[in-house]
Design a protein around this motif. Structure first.
Motif, short mmCIF file in Angstrom:
data_model
loop_
_atom_site.label_atom_id
_atom_site.label_comp_id
_atom_site.label_asym_id
_atom_site.label_seq_id
_atom_site.Cartn_x
_atom_site.Cartn_y
_atom_site.Cartn_z
N LEU A 96 0.86 -1.17 0.00
CA LEU A 96 0.00 0.00 0.00
C LEU A 96 0.90 1.23 0.00
O LEU A 96 1.74 1.38 0.89
N ASP A 97 0.73 2.09 -0.99
CA ASP A 97 1.61 3.24 -1.18
C ASP A 97 0.80 4.53 -1.03
O ASP A 97 -0.14 4.75 -1.80
N PRO A 98 1.14 5.39 -0.06
CA PRO A 98 0.37 6.63 0.11
C PRO A 98 0.46 7.57 -1.07
O PRO A 98 -0.39 8.45 -1.22
N ALA A 99 1.46 7.38 -1.93
CA ALA A 99 1.55 8.19 -3.15
C ALA A 99 0.51 7.76 -4.17
O ALA A 99 0.17 8.53 -5.08
N VAL A 100 -0.01 6.55 -4.03
CA VAL A 100 -1.06 6.03 -4.91
C VAL A 100 -2.42 6.14 -4.24
O VAL A 100 -3.40 6.56 -4.87
N VAL A 101 -2.47 5.75 -2.99
CA VAL A 101 -3.71 5.80 -2.21
C VAL A 101 -3.72 7.14 -1.47
O VAL A 101 -3.23 7.25 -0.35
N LYS A 102 -4.29 8.16 -2.11
CA LYS A 102 -4.06 9.54 -1.66
C LYS A 102 -5.14 10.11 -0.76
O LYS A 102 -4.84 10.88 0.15
N GLU A 105 -10.54 8.62 2.03
CA GLU A 105 -11.48 7.54 1.71
C GLU A 105 -10.74 6.34 1.12
O GLU A 105 -11.02 5.19 1.47
N GLN A 106 -9.79 6.61 0.21
CA GLN A 106 -9.00 5.53 -0.39
C GLN A 106 -8.16 4.82 0.68
O GLN A 106 -8.04 3.60 0.68
N ARG A 107 -7.58 5.60 1.57
CA ARG A 107 -6.73 5.01 2.61
C ARG A 107 -7.55 4.18 3.58
O ARG A 107 -7.08 3.14 4.05
N GLN A 108 -8.76 4.61 3.86
CA GLN A 108 -9.63 3.82 4.72
C GLN A 108 -9.96 2.50 4.06
O GLN A 108 -9.93 1.44 4.70
N MET A 109 -10.25 2.54 2.76
CA MET A 109 -10.56 1.31 2.03
C MET A 109 -9.33 0.40 1.97
O MET A 109 -9.43 -0.82 2.17
N ALA A 110 -8.15 0.99 1.72
CA ALA A 110 -6.93 0.19 1.59
C ALA A 110 -6.54 -0.48 2.91
O ALA A 110 -5.85 -1.50 2.90
N SER A 111 -6.98 0.08 4.02
CA SER A 111 -6.66 -0.51 5.32
C SER A 111 -7.52 -1.73 5.64
O SER A 111 -7.23 -2.45 6.59
N LEU A 112 -8.58 -1.95 4.84
CA LEU A 112 -9.49 -3.07 5.06
C LEU A 112 -9.04 -4.28 4.25
O LEU A 112 -8.80 -4.18 3.05
N LEU A 113 -8.97 -5.43 4.88
CA LEU A 113 -8.53 -6.63 4.18
C LEU A 113 -9.46 -6.99 3.03
O LEU A 113 -9.03 -7.55 2.02
#
Length: 259
Positions: A96-102, A105-113
């Motif tokens: 998971l890259d914060p430069a991609v998941v900006k 809302e995206q970061r919340q989704m990316a944190s979910l398995l």
């Protein structure tokens, strides 16, 4: 004897954990199937984020445990890359890259398995991919079933964190000196003496809702440097875990080619 010892410890902790655990949507309170989230895990996350080893880390490996969902989100918000495995390592490692998941809302989704593998969020990476990109993990964080003050931890009984540690150290993505942190509820921290096996990964810090404890000061229990002990894998693990198959191929190729 080792398995019996670990099972005895788990059954001491599980009734206590049942009082503070948040049930899993699929596994309910079956603690042999998942590492539970618990009351106060947000406070534990806040404490962990104050540790210098977290503040200074650029890449953090975070296990796919329920109690670490908030940490995966916070790490992305703090600009850190997050390496995570899928449940039981069945679909390998994802970055998971914060430069991609900006966006938040995206970061919340990316944190979910259940969401991190969606297009535009996480990126699947093989062991060879990690080596090719020069990935270096600065910190490893895990949940666990039980842990004592010396940092000796027992998970749910499958050894996935031990496998992840061994795979990543075998390919030099993780150095042996990289700190490991366990995030647990206070009721999971034991006074009892625990007896680790040669492959059991100990932790340097124990973070709970109420405190941070530096476990390394308690003794000289070392992290394993033995790599994968292929003859000790549980039945079906090699067949079910693609990164293990990849490491086996890499190891065999290196041995064939020689120095």
């Amino acid at each position: 004897m080792a398995a019996e010892h670990k099972d005895k410890i788990r059954h001491v902790v599980w009734p206590r954990l049942r009082e503070v655990a948040i049930p899993d949507s699929r596994f309910h309170y079956e603690f042999s199937s998942f590492i539970a989230d618990f009351q106060g895990s947000d406070r534990a996350t806040e404490r962990l984020c104050l540790l210098p080893c977290y503040v200074n880390a650029k890449v953090v490996f975070i296990t796919p445990d329920n109690c670490l969902e908030k940490l995966r989100y916070q790490a992305l918000c703090d600009g850190k890359k997050v390496l995570v495995t899928t449940y039981a390592i069945r679909r390998g490692f994802w970055l998971l890259d914060p430069a991609v998941v900006k966006t938040p809302e995206q970061r919340q989704m990316a944190s979910l398995l259940d969401a991190m593998e969606r297009p535009g969020l996480g990126k699947h990476v093989t062991l060879a991919d990690m080596q090719d990109m020069g990935l270096k993990v600065d910190l490893m964080v895990t949940g666990t079933g039980a842990i004592n003050h010396a940092g000796i931890r027992f998970g749910k009984g499958h050894g996935f964190f031990d496998l992840e540690w061994s795979m990543l150290t075998s390919i030099n993505v993780v150095e042996l000196a990289v700190p490991c942190i366990a995030v647990v509820h206070d009721c999971q921290v034991l006074d009892e003496q625990l007896h680790p096996e040669v492959f059991d990964t100990v932790c340097d810090f124990i973070v709970t809702p109420s405190t941070i404890k530096e476990a390394a000061e308690q003794g000289a229990v070392q992290k394993p440097s033995c790599g994968i002990l292929w003859d000790k894998l549980q039945p079906g693990m090699l067949e079910d875990i693609p990164p293990l198959q990849e490491l086996r191929r890499l190891t065999t190729t290196k041995a064939t080619q020689g120095p």
